[in-house]
Design a protein around this motif. Structure first.
Motif, PDB file in Angstrom:
ATOM      1  N   UNK A  74       0.859  -1.176   0.000  1.00  0.00           N
ATOM      2  CA  UNK A  74       0.000   0.000   0.000  1.00  0.00           C
ATOM      3  C   UNK A  74       0.898   1.229   0.000  1.00  0.00           C
ATOM      4  N   UNK A  75       0.458   2.260  -0.737  1.00  0.00           N
ATOM      5  CA  UNK A  75       1.144   3.542  -0.647  1.00  0.00           C
ATOM      6  C   UNK A  75       0.102   4.591  -0.283  1.00  0.00           C
ATOM      7  N   UNK A  76       0.399   5.843  -0.488  1.00  0.00           N
ATOM      8  CA  UNK A  76      -0.519   6.886  -0.070  1.00  0.00           C
ATOM      9  C   UNK A  76      -1.817   6.936  -0.855  1.00  0.00           C
ATOM     10  N   UNK A  77      -1.832   6.319  -2.026  1.00  0.00           N
ATOM     11  CA  UNK A  77      -2.985   6.452  -2.909  1.00  0.00           C
ATOM     12  C   UNK A  77      -3.625   5.114  -3.261  1.00  0.00           C
ATOM     13  N   UNK A  78      -2.822   4.049  -3.394  1.00  0.00           N
ATOM     14  CA  UNK A  78      -3.323   2.783  -3.913  1.00  0.00           C
ATOM     15  C   UNK A  78      -3.047   1.631  -2.964  1.00  0.00           C
ATOM     16  N   UNK A  79      -3.841   0.568  -3.096  1.00  0.00           N
ATOM     17  CA  UNK A  79      -3.538  -0.720  -2.490  1.00  0.00           C
ATOM     18  C   UNK A  79      -3.217  -1.677  -3.629  1.00  0.00           C
ATOM     19  N   UNK A  80      -2.226  -2.529  -3.423  1.00  0.00           N
ATOM     20  CA  UNK A  80      -1.791  -3.456  -4.457  1.00  0.00           C
ATOM     21  C   UNK A  80      -2.080  -4.882  -4.015  1.00  0.00           C
ATOM     22  N   UNK A  81      -2.656  -5.659  -4.926  1.00  0.00           N
ATOM     23  CA  UNK A  81      -2.973  -7.053  -4.666  1.00  0.00           C
ATOM     24  C   UNK A  81      -2.401  -7.897  -5.796  1.00  0.00           C
ATOM     25  N   UNK A  82      -1.961  -9.100  -5.458  1.00  0.00           N
ATOM     26  CA  UNK A  82      -1.576 -10.063  -6.485  1.00  0.00           C
ATOM     27  C   UNK A  82      -2.721 -11.031  -6.650  1.00  0.00           C
TER      28      UNK A  82
END
Length: 113
Positions: A33-41
């Motif tokens: 996760x960053x300030x704007x997005x969540x990342x999923x595989x």
């Protein structure tokens, strides 16, 4: 303000499933996760692959009824969004989307006898 009923993980699975129509979505997991997005595989399976078709542990996903599981809420993230739990005694509380829609959109009257 009304919250979106499904998780971002479920939305990510849906987007990948629409983009890769020839593959089946098995599951997904959180990566970063960053300030704007969540990342999923998102784990995808090729149902046409010879090794997948011959492996009895995973060849259930080659059936035609397993197409677009992510759109129907059948992955782990989708089941959580639908309120479907695992374990003993939870089979009574599984909400069927179609049954709920039918209940909310049909009118039934008492018959005059």
């Amino acid at each position: 303000r009304v919250k979106f009923p499904r998780s971002l993980r479920s939305v990510a699975e849906e987007r990948v499933g629409k983009r890769c129509g020839n593959l089946r979505v098995l599951n997904s997991y959180w990566v970063a996760v960053d300030g704007c997005y969540k990342f999923f595989e998102v784990i995808l399976v090729d149902p046409a692959h010879r090794v997948i078709r011959n492996d009895p542990r995973i060849n259930w996903i080659c059936k035609a009824v397993m197409k677009h599981r992510e759109l129907r809420g059948l992955t782990a993230a989708g089941r959580k969004g639908r309120g479907v739990a695992k374990g003993h005694g939870n089979h009574r509380f599984m909400p069927s989307r179609r049954a709920i829609w039918k209940k909310h959109n049909s009118v039934s009257f008492q018959r005059y006898r």
